[in-house]
Write a protein that holds these residues in place. Structure first.
Motif, PDB file in Angstrom:
ATOM      1  N   UNK A   1       1.082  -0.762   0.261  1.00  0.00           N
ATOM      2  CA  UNK A   1       0.163   0.391  -0.208  1.00  0.00           C
ATOM      3  C   UNK A   1       0.892   1.295  -0.166  1.00  0.00           C
ATOM      4  N   UNK A   2       1.885   1.396   0.586  1.00  0.00           N
ATOM      5  CA  UNK A   2       2.891   2.234   0.795  1.00  0.00           C
ATOM      6  C   UNK A   2       3.586   2.575  -0.625  1.00  0.00           C
ATOM      7  N   UNK A   3       3.880   1.489  -1.641  1.00  0.00           N
ATOM      8  CA  UNK A   3       4.175   1.465  -2.228  1.00  0.00           C
ATOM      9  C   UNK A   3       4.328   2.124  -3.709  1.00  0.00           C
ATOM     10  N   UNK A   4       2.080   2.148  -3.429  1.00  0.00           N
ATOM     11  CA  UNK A   4       1.519   3.085  -4.393  1.00  0.00           C
ATOM     12  C   UNK A   4       1.155   4.687  -4.157  1.00  0.00           C
ATOM     13  N   UNK A   5       1.604   4.816  -3.556  1.00  0.00           N
ATOM     14  CA  UNK A   5       1.729   5.923  -3.161  1.00  0.00           C
ATOM     15  C   UNK A   5       3.245   7.408  -4.269  1.00  0.00           C
TER      16      UNK A   5
ATOM     17  N   UNK B   1      -2.733  17.236  -5.807  1.00  0.00           N
ATOM     18  CA  UNK B   1      -1.682  16.240  -6.057  1.00  0.00           C
ATOM     19  C   UNK B   1      -1.970  15.230  -5.740  1.00  0.00           C
ATOM     20  N   UNK B   2      -3.298  14.771  -5.269  1.00  0.00           N
ATOM     21  CA  UNK B   2      -3.228  13.748  -4.838  1.00  0.00           C
ATOM     22  C   UNK B   2      -4.791  13.306  -4.562  1.00  0.00           C
ATOM     23  N   UNK B   3      -5.230  12.310  -5.406  1.00  0.00           N
ATOM     24  CA  UNK B   3      -6.993  11.936  -4.866  1.00  0.00           C
ATOM     25  C   UNK B   3      -6.297  10.727  -4.083  1.00  0.00           C
ATOM     26  N   UNK B   4      -6.843  10.317  -2.894  1.00  0.00           N
ATOM     27  CA  UNK B   4      -6.452   9.895  -1.452  1.00  0.00           C
ATOM     28  C   UNK B   4      -8.518   9.479  -1.425  1.00  0.00           C
ATOM     29  N   UNK B   5      -8.524   8.076  -1.716  1.00  0.00           N
ATOM     30  CA  UNK B   5      -9.507   7.020  -2.119  1.00  0.00           C
ATOM     31  C   UNK B   5      -9.865   6.151  -1.100  1.00  0.00           C
ATOM     32  N   UNK B   6     -10.629   5.130  -1.126  1.00  0.00           N
ATOM     33  CA  UNK B   6     -10.897   3.971  -0.688  1.00  0.00           C
ATOM     34  C   UNK B   6     -10.520   2.923  -1.675  1.00  0.00           C
ATOM     35  N   UNK B   7      -9.631   1.771  -0.810  1.00  0.00           N
ATOM     36  CA  UNK B   7     -10.184   1.094  -2.102  1.00  0.00           C
ATOM     37  C   UNK B   7     -11.567   0.583  -2.683  1.00  0.00           C
ATOM     38  N   UNK B   8     -12.282   0.611  -2.296  1.00  0.00           N
ATOM     39  CA  UNK B   8     -13.655  -0.575  -2.332  1.00  0.00           C
ATOM     40  C   UNK B   8     -14.059   0.544  -3.268  1.00  0.00           C
ATOM     41  N   UNK B   9     -14.165   2.447  -3.428  1.00  0.00           N
ATOM     42  CA  UNK B   9     -14.324   2.207  -4.763  1.00  0.00           C
ATOM     43  C   UNK B   9     -13.705   3.043  -5.877  1.00  0.00           C
ATOM     44  N   UNK B  10     -11.813   2.007  -5.876  1.00  0.00           N
ATOM     45  CA  UNK B  10     -11.417   2.449  -6.620  1.00  0.00           C
ATOM     46  C   UNK B  10     -11.855   2.686  -8.240  1.00  0.00           C
TER      47      UNK B  10
ATOM     48  N   UNK C   1      -5.763  13.331 -16.047  1.00  0.00           N
ATOM     49  CA  UNK C   1      -4.123  12.510 -15.491  1.00  0.00           C
ATOM     50  C   UNK C   1      -4.276  13.655 -14.074  1.00  0.00           C
ATOM     51  N   UNK C   2      -4.969  12.760 -13.251  1.00  0.00           N
ATOM     52  CA  UNK C   2      -4.289  13.223 -11.843  1.00  0.00           C
ATOM     53  C   UNK C   2      -3.876  11.746 -10.783  1.00  0.00           C
ATOM     54  N   UNK C   3      -2.809  12.453 -10.276  1.00  0.00           N
ATOM     55  CA  UNK C   3      -2.914  11.143  -9.311  1.00  0.00           C
ATOM     56  C   UNK C   3      -3.860  10.388  -8.819  1.00  0.00           C
ATOM     57  N   UNK C   4      -3.634   8.901  -8.407  1.00  0.00           N
ATOM     58  CA  UNK C   4      -4.416   9.179  -7.166  1.00  0.00           C
ATOM     59  C   UNK C   4      -3.692   7.729  -6.245  1.00  0.00           C
ATOM     60  N   UNK C   5      -4.896   7.451  -4.832  1.00  0.00           N
ATOM     61  CA  UNK C   5      -3.964   6.024  -3.688  1.00  0.00           C
ATOM     62  C   UNK C   5      -5.042   6.067  -3.242  1.00  0.00           C
ATOM     63  N   UNK C   6      -5.306   4.982  -3.310  1.00  0.00           N
ATOM     64  CA  UNK C   6      -5.975   4.275  -2.668  1.00  0.00           C
ATOM     65  C   UNK C   6      -6.127   2.946  -1.125  1.00  0.00           C
ATOM     66  N   UNK C   7      -6.880   3.423  -0.466  1.00  0.00           N
ATOM     67  CA  UNK C   7      -6.445   2.842   0.932  1.00  0.00           C
ATOM     68  C   UNK C   7      -7.472   1.851   1.863  1.00  0.00           C
TER      69      UNK C   7
END
Length: 332
Positions: free
Chosen positions: A65-69, A132-141, A152-158
């Protein structure tokens, strides 16, 4: 006489050398003892440190998960998830955009731009924030990725669905944003509570449990993949949705015939008028179907209505309260 003097001198020299050797050996032994003591002390310290940071978070999942940022830590963050918004607040990280939700958002973020619901955020608003980053829940990825195509917006999911998900995601965020001290403080409190409740459970047979959630038109059972189910599993109780009903989906239709056979000792009901069925509707459900009255939980008055604000929304802040509340029901 000279010969005697020579022999005496030689003997004295040998004696002095012997004493020196003994002293040196004794000193060596003392040094060895000190080294061993230092090594033992270091080992003990190492053990304590290792125990201090045993937070129960899966290391492989954490690293993945950390590597996905992004490599560069962003300055402008938009979050589409209520649980992740709460985590950012705990870590004293202020986003530029937060979700619009009936679930509580930290009051300190009231003045921050609302970007719409987690399931369908307003992309124009998000784009205007120059995030610079959209942070969302994995269930809605999948749905969010599809909506963001071409932007072209960077995203990360947790993950945020279960109790373990909350600990994992909080640790990832704290590590990424260099807030380990705060993360360790909160996770260690949770671990301490887990151990305390485990000790309470020793020598006791925990009850069989059924978890029910009210939707707009029916009631469903929840397995261990739900937030409430993950709490019950963490405490070691038997969730009949998993053990007897073999429910593979997080939420499954109720089959009262099978439930009567399973006969759970405790029934937890999660119902809210804002999110589906309320308590009155559940009481009507019991009245219209006599099968409910065959359950041990009904006969022994072990059907409990749970607070939706605590158990209906995953929350790292409320996790300790949620664990303790469920455990208290088990030990009544």
């Amino acid at each position: 006489m000279k010969k005697w003097l020579y022999v005496s001198t030689f003997a004295l020299s040998l004696a002095l050398v012997g004493c020196a050797d003994q002293e040196e050996k004794g000193a060596d032994k003392e040094i060895q003892k000190e080294e061993v003591a230092k090594q033992d002390e270091a080992a003990d310290t190492s053990t304590v440190k290792k125990e201090e940071f045993q937070d129960g978070v899966d290391e492989e999942a954490f690293q993945k998960a950390l590597a996905s940022f992004p490599t560069t830590v962003p300055e402008k963050i938009v979050t589409t998830s209520v649980p992740l918004t709460e985590m950012l607040h705990l870590l004293e990280i202020t986003p530029v955009g937060v979700p619009t939700s009936t679930n509580p958002i930290p009051s300190d973020f009231d003045s921050i731009t609302k970007i719409g619901s987690p399931m369908s955020p307003d992309l124009e608003v998000i784009s205007s924030l120059q995030t610079d980053l959209i942070l969302g829940a994995s269930s809605l990825q999948s749905s969010l990725d599809q909506a963001l195509q071409g932007m072209n917006l960077p995203t990360a999911y947790l993950p945020t669905d279960s109790y373990d998900d909350l600990k994992l995601s909080f640790k990832v965020l704290g590590t990424y944003f260099d807030k380990e001290d705060k993360v360790n403080e909160i996770l260690q409190n949770l671990v301490a509570k887990e151990k305390e409740l485990e000790e309470q459970a020793q020598g006791k047979e925990l009850p069989s449990v059924m978890l029910v959630i009210g939707t707009s038109d029916s009631f469903m059972v929840m397995n261990d993949k739900s937030y409430l189910g993950s709490l019950v599993e963490r405490l070691g109780a038997d969730n009949i949705a998993k053990s007897v009903l073999k429910a593979e989906s997080t939420y499954s239709p109720m089959n009262l015939e099978d439930i009567v056979v399973a006969d759970p000792y405790i029934v937890f009901v999660l119902a809210s008028g804002d999110h589906g069925a309320n308590e009155d509707k559940f009481k009507q459900e019991i009245e219209k179907n006599s099968a409910w009255q065959q359950l041990s939980a009904y006969k022994n008055d072990k059907i409990y209505m749970l607070d939706y604000s605590i158990f209906g929304v995953t929350s790292i802040t409320n996790a300790e309260t949620a664990l303790t509340t469920i455990a208290d029901y088990f030990y009544k």
